[in-house]
Scaffold this motif. Structure first.
Motif, mmCIF file in Angstrom:
data_model
loop_
_atom_site.group_PDB
_atom_site.id
_atom_site.type_symbol
_atom_site.label_atom_id
_atom_site.label_comp_id
_atom_site.label_asym_id
_atom_site.label_seq_id
_atom_site.Cartn_x
_atom_site.Cartn_y
_atom_site.Cartn_z
ATOM 1 N N ARG A 31 0.840 -1.210 0.000
ATOM 2 C CA ARG A 31 0.000 0.000 0.000
ATOM 3 C C ARG A 31 0.873 1.257 0.000
ATOM 4 O O ARG A 31 0.569 2.233 -0.685
ATOM 5 C CB ARG A 31 -0.963 -0.022 1.186
ATOM 6 N N TRP A 48 -5.953 -3.072 -6.738
ATOM 7 C CA TRP A 48 -6.116 -2.120 -5.638
ATOM 8 C C TRP A 48 -7.318 -1.217 -5.872
ATOM 9 O O TRP A 48 -7.815 -1.092 -7.000
ATOM 10 C CB TRP A 48 -4.856 -1.264 -5.456
ATOM 11 N N ALA A 58 -2.071 5.387 2.517
ATOM 12 C CA ALA A 58 -2.155 3.923 2.611
ATOM 13 C C ALA A 58 -3.463 3.490 3.274
ATOM 14 O O ALA A 58 -4.009 2.435 2.953
ATOM 15 C CB ALA A 58 -0.961 3.370 3.381
#
Lengths: 478, 478
Positions: free
Chosen positions: A162, A333, A179
């Motif tokens: 992240r 993601w 993050a």
């Protein structure tokens, strides 16, 4: 005696297993009797041996047959012996639940590719081996990894990945995030699944592009969503179309693929982006931006993300490692408000307790490595070359019979052919000749459309693949 | 001025973010104004700095705040400037969908562990680092891997791993199956999710053990299943209880954990196994056998699987790498009739397009390696030692105040204390003293039960952890 129906939707192995089960039940093969060998029965029925292997294996798993090395396959004594036992009706269980099967064309294509590995593949939505940084990824995997605890991962995903993505997204996608606002998923598919399952309810209306790869995903229908269309031209969707869908159908979310759209290759124009974000902000309507292809921009300048201009906080951003490096790593993601990330990661815990850290380590390492930029440069120039090869072959093989949209990035070429051509017949004719593509109807288009994924086909196979397609098309038209 | 409510279910960061958003909307912080630094606001409010970091990050992701390195955090000009824009009501979206949140006690435990990493952990359902073959797994990962294509995996999972499991299941679990009847999953959680989502429908009745870890999984309730109980004693469930549930509630499936059950440690007796399979066969009722702990049998002889005696084909078998090696690899498996495997793998494609091959390669390699058996031997003897330490500490610290079931395998010790002790108060008192356990009510038990996962706690922390628990329990009873 054996009634096999080769045109039935029921697979052959199932037909054989069912027939056999009936024969056993009717006493034709009594308990303990030996069945013909797989090879013999296959010959007798004129099917592949593997079909009989599957049929026997099905009956074995149901406890109806037993196999022992050296003594062949027998009707199980225990099952057909003294006590009457009932195997659960697995077939009825298999029909339960809320998941629709994949669209028939996609299953047909998968099946054709499994049966004939030499099939030229213009269908699969992933990179050819030659485009994937395989040597580099394997070099990274074979590095000396520090020994660390391999427990359950953080529900939002591996923290160093992240952190890496915070820099990656800032540098290449113009997205400033933290993050804590990133959720690592196993790819865009899982991101979309989480969004449709957790943020929407059955009966909700959503807008998707027309054509759109979303139509190829039974996921949307399985979730009970009502789909409304935003037609796509060379410049993408017309944002003002959203008003009507919003007022008429109360759409709750918009799914877009603004950069080198799948399947059309369209790039949403800057004016439309601005207008889109204005409208989304005005209506308080969320946009899901699926952005798998932008790093492949052939001119070397990644198209900007919608998210980077998202002042009203309307955009859920989805990215992935799959189309820029390797789909087999399963790393993607999502960038979203922290409350959404929390909700989705909590739900994901219920589905699978999160991801393996190992592929996440490899992805983070690769994105940070000296391999990354040279790989992206190579990927771009190779994809452009493949696009050019495909277009040259189409011009040569089918002059005046096919039109296409000229993509400046991505893996796909969207083509228009005579509308009277039957999708299914054309696909079958191509499979017979050893090539597969995806019929446009899979993406919700009227007939007369075809998607070629030149990113999937091997470079040296492209001319031959298109030539097979041309022969198939001519055979249909004649 | 700031109204933070520390007893509220709404997390502190959310309270701060909401309050701040309101202050901005009311003009208290105008567009472009600089907010106090995270550290300063944290001091002012008497909260952790990380809480303020989260609150600011939330508002940043909504486009309300902007941060630039060196110039601090400001109220965004674009959002609060000329045009009125509406951020989607993300909180309402976050409340949609069909996923229930995790039980409050489990969230409380997770939160306590995150805040204080020195907390002694008797709660987490996984192996302590000292029990995991970390050196061996890392040695395997760092091997020179052959370069292979990293595309989407076979929907049923990596074939060499399935082949390895065919031998593993035959040798250690007495299960004779074929690679085509195996589905690789990311672990038991995904196996159960697939079964509940794909083979059952909302409203269906199922039977689970009482107590059972299934109660800790909101997954069952999220799928809309009606749960009925099969009480567990030292020998497991009473199979004849199934008749009543079947006739009264038409249960469609039974979920069991017959070997060293979670949470009680019970081992289903041979007589009951036989009776159970007889009844399941008679009723045509499927059993899901979750079998994560059998390789840990302390006497070195893995308890037999139900599946190995399953003549009627009633059993869906679930196994996992998690509790015998490392949960962080995310590798599990299911053995089922081929039609069920097909159905579940097709549905899984819709959820996540399948698993990464990388952890599957590592798992296959480990199961085939010379590391495997010595690891299992070590795991067994260490777990037994931890069980003994835990019991010795309980005898010393709480003589006559606590009873337990003596487990011969697995990770858990199931204890009974005075029923008037309030679960939640006891947990809070333990957290204050730096240890966590899982209250029995999480598993559907009446009050007065406690699960200690000695497999998770570090060996050297066990006496101190139990001593903290004893102090907490005494403080509640006084």
């Amino acid at each position: 005696m054996w009634e096999l129906d080769r045109t039935s939707a029921k697979p052959l192995y199932k037909q054989i297993a069912d027939e056999l089960e009936q024969k056993i039940a009717y006493g034709e093969f009594p308990a303990g009797s030996v069945l013909p060998s797989e090879r013999k029965l296959a010959d007798q029925l004129g099917v592949n041996r593997s079909t009989v292997v599957l049929a026997y294996s099905e009956l074995r798993s149901l406890g109806i047959l037993e196999s022992r090395p050296g003594s062949g396959t027998r009707v199980s004594v225990t099952k057909w012996g003294v006590t009457p036992k009932h195997t659960p009706n697995w077939h009825r269980y298999a029909e339960g639940g809320s998941f629709l099967p994949s669209p028939p064309f996609l299953r047909r294509i998968r099946e054709a590719l499994e049966l004939d590995p030499s099939m030229i593949d213009f269908a699969g939505g992933e990179l050819a081996a030659e485009l994937s940084p395989l040597e580099e990824l394997h070099a990274i995997m074979s590095e000396k990894w520090p020994v660390m605890y391999l427990g359950y991962d953080n529900p939002q995903g591996y923290e160093p990945l992240r952190d890496t993505l915070v820099s990656f997204l800032r540098e290449y996608r113009g997205i400033h995030t933290a993050a804590s606002s990133i959720l690592i998923t196993s790819g865009s598919q899982q991101s979309l699944y989480l969004i449709t399952q957790c943020l929407l309810s059955p009966g909700d209306a959503v807008a998707i592009e027309d054509p759109s790869y979303c139509y190829s995903l039974p996921m949307f229908q399985s979730a009970g969503l009502r789909l409304f269309r935003l037609p796509v031209d060379e410049q993408g969707i017309h944002p003002d179309d959203i008003y009507e869908l919003y007022h008429k159908h109360r759409i709750k979310m918009i799914f877009l693929n603004p950069n080198f759209q799948n399947p059309t290759g369209a790039l949403l124009s800057p004016e439309r982006r601005e207008r889109l974000l204005h409208i989304a902000g005005e209506l308080g309507l969320p946009i899901v931006e699926d952005d798998p292809f932008s790093m492949t921009a052939y001119d070397g300048k990644p198209a900007p993300s919608l998210k980077s201009a998202d002042r009203a906080g309307s955009v859920l951003y989805i990215g992935s490692f799959s189309k820029m490096a390797a789909s087999g790593l399963r790393v993607g993601w999502m960038v979203a408000p922290h409350s959404i990330v929390k909700r989705l990661s909590d739900a994901r815990q219920q589905m699978d307790f999160g991801l393996s850290v190992v592929p996440q380590q490899v992805a983070a390492q690769f994105l940070n490595s000296r391999y990354f930029l040279p790989h992206i440069d190579r990927l771009r120039s190779r994809l452009r070359h493949k696009r050019n090869l495909t277009i040259a072959a189409l011009e040569r093989e089918l002059p005046g019979m096919i039109r296409w949209r000229h993509p400046e990035g991505g893996l796909h070429l969207w083509c228009t052919i005579a509308p009277e051509v039957n999708d299914g017949k054309l696909l079958e004719a191509c499979i017979q000749r050893g090539m597969v593509f995806v019929p446009g109807s899979v993406y919700g288009s009227a007939s007369g459309h075809v998607r070629f994924t030149y990113g999937r086909a091997n470079t040296e196979d492209i001319p031959e693949g298109i030539s097979r397609f041309a022969a198939a098309l001519r055979s249909i038209l004649n």
